[in-house]
Enzyme design. Structure first.
Site, short mmCIF file in Angstrom:
data_model
loop_
_atom_site.label_atom_id
_atom_site.label_comp_id
_atom_site.label_asym_id
_atom_site.label_seq_id
_atom_site.Cartn_x
_atom_site.Cartn_y
_atom_site.Cartn_z
N HIS A 70 0.87 -1.23 -0.04
CA HIS A 70 -0.02 0.11 0.13
C HIS A 70 0.93 1.43 -0.06
O HIS A 70 1.93 1.41 0.56
CB HIS A 70 -0.94 0.08 1.19
CG HIS A 70 -0.39 0.19 2.50
ND1 HIS A 70 0.19 1.20 3.02
CD2 HIS A 70 0.16 -1.09 3.35
CE1 HIS A 70 1.01 0.95 4.12
NE2 HIS A 70 0.74 -0.31 4.48
N GLU A 101 -2.00 -7.32 7.68
CA GLU A 101 -0.75 -7.38 8.50
C GLU A 101 -0.45 -8.19 9.64
O GLU A 101 -1.27 -8.37 10.38
CB GLU A 101 -0.42 -5.63 8.56
CG GLU A 101 0.87 -5.43 8.85
CD GLU A 101 2.11 -5.77 8.36
OE1 GLU A 101 2.42 -6.89 7.98
OE2 GLU A 101 2.89 -4.85 7.84
#
Length: 196
Positions: free
Chosen positions: A16, A87
């Site tokens: 990202h 994550e």
């Protein structure tokens, strides 16, 4: 005689774009923070790069920073949310920088230390291995939009069946890396290419 099984040809790892916490170095696991304006520009800069390639499958972490990157990069409509791309769960270390943590725990590092109320290396390695097994049976080219540590763990498991190998793989925001094969061997075809 059985037909030869097809398998995935390439797995593109797309981190990202920039967030406030990626800028400050704070561990950003499950905290769902947005991209900065620069992070949005980085993600949009991926669009022409990714448009040159045909993807058979697109998966994104459910977290906003990965989903927004996927959308701005032009693949949002095709993306399926994949919880195994979340994550690393940093537990009590969430939102803290490594220097802050080391004031109390001088030898601390995410790759070797226990993670209270979160995931240790074995837990994230098991998650990455499980995801790889499900990707291997897909055909064609796959794009994964996710986060620095889980993508580094995936790469480590891909080439060496070792999440700890990820400690040696630096990954910038909005970078593109490619996992694939060199003949029958799993290989890294490109790593940490920056476009934004």
């Amino acid at each position: 005689m059985t037909a030869q099984t097809s398998h995935v040809s390439e797995i593109w790892l797309i981190r990202h774009g920039e967030t406030e916490w990626s800028l400050s170095g704070q561990h950003t696991g499950r905290t769902d923070i947005p991209l900065t304006e620069h992070g949005r520009e980085q993600a949009a800069a991926l669009r022409p790069i990714l448009a040159r390639t045909e993807f058979d499958h697109v998966f994104s972490s459910p977290l906003l920073r990965a989903r927004t990157t996927c959308e701005l990069a032009g693949l949002g409509e095709r993306a399926q949310l994949e919880p195994r791309l979340l994550e690393w769960d940093y537990g009590v270390y969430e939102g803290r920088t490594t220097p802050e943590i080391r004031k109390a725990e001088p030898d601390w590092q995410i790759w070797t230390s226990p993670v209270e109320n979160g995931e240790d290396l074995n837990a994230i390695q098991a998650r990455a291995r499980d995801l790889i097994q499900s990707l291997l049976v897909l055909e064609g080219r796959v794009a994964l939009f996710a986060h620095a540590h889980i993508l580094r763990v995936l790469a480590g498991c891909w080439i060496a069946d070792s999440a700890a190998m990820g400690a040696h793989l630096v990954l910038g925001t909005a970078s593109v890396s490619i996992l694939g094969f060199d003949r029958e061997n799993r290989a890294i075809r490109q790593w940490n290419a920056s476009h934004g």
